[in-house]
Design a protein around this motif. Structure first.
Motif, mmCIF file in Angstrom:
data_model
loop_
_atom_site.group_PDB
_atom_site.id
_atom_site.type_symbol
_atom_site.label_atom_id
_atom_site.label_comp_id
_atom_site.label_asym_id
_atom_site.label_seq_id
_atom_site.Cartn_x
_atom_site.Cartn_y
_atom_site.Cartn_z
ATOM 1 N N LEU A 287 0.827 -4.769 3.372
ATOM 2 C CA LEU A 287 -0.639 -4.722 3.410
ATOM 3 C C LEU A 287 -1.153 -4.828 4.841
ATOM 4 N N ARG B 136 -7.535 -1.693 9.894
ATOM 5 C CA ARG B 136 -6.893 -1.803 8.579
ATOM 6 C C ARG B 136 -7.760 -1.194 7.498
ATOM 7 N N PHE C 60 -0.724 -1.490 6.951
ATOM 8 C CA PHE C 60 -1.423 -0.273 6.553
ATOM 9 C C PHE C 60 -2.716 -0.159 7.367
ATOM 10 N N MET D 299 0.875 -1.167 0.000
ATOM 11 C CA MET D 299 0.000 0.000 0.000
ATOM 12 C C MET D 299 0.913 1.218 0.000
ATOM 13 N N ARG D 300 0.518 2.224 -0.749
ATOM 14 C CA ARG D 300 1.294 3.463 -0.803
ATOM 15 C C ARG D 300 0.408 4.618 -0.346
ATOM 16 N N TYR E 295 3.896 0.582 2.606
ATOM 17 C CA TYR E 295 3.548 -0.255 3.752
ATOM 18 C C TYR E 295 3.292 -1.696 3.308
#
Length: 121
Positions: free
Chosen positions: A110, A121, A113, A101-102, A108
């Motif tokens: 997954l 989450r 995040f 994940m950005r 991050y």
């Protein structure tokens, strides 16, 4: 690095005027019903394989990667040439082939995040 599409199509039927294609992998005529076209060459389905893990590239997707005279699947390309980064939350290594994940300039895992307020989450 170059990515190429792999397309599957029917080979020429015996007795047709189009002639048989020669496989770029084994240099034998392609007599099977289907052939693959990649890198502007024709391949048996069994001959177009990843240079690392030997997976059949016509089965794992429609894209292959080439670099340093290697033909690779996406996973092995990223493993060999991708960028390894660090998770902004746990600071542990994120392998190049792993989904991330950005958010802004941060990357991050997954599972890392999550909301900083409620930890959801």
């Amino acid at each position: 690095m170059m990515t190429m599409d792999v397309s599957k199509s029917e080979a020429a039927k015996p007795g047709s005027n189009t002639g048989q294609q020669e496989c770029a992998g084994c240099c034998k005529p392609i007599t099977e019903r289907f052939l693959l076209k990649a890198l502007d060459l024709y391949w048996h389905e069994d001959c177009l394989k990843c240079g690392c893990c030997d997976c059949r590239l016509g089965e794992v997707g429609s894209t292959l990667y080439t670099k340093a005279n290697l033909i690779l699947c996406k996973r092995d390309y990223l493993r060999l040439f991708g960028n390894t980064g660090y998770c902004a939350a746990c600071t542990k290594v994120i392998p190049a082939f792993e989904m991330v994940m950005r958010a802004r300039n941060n990357v991050y895992h997954l599972e890392c995040f999550a909301c900083q307020q409620c930890n959801h989450r």
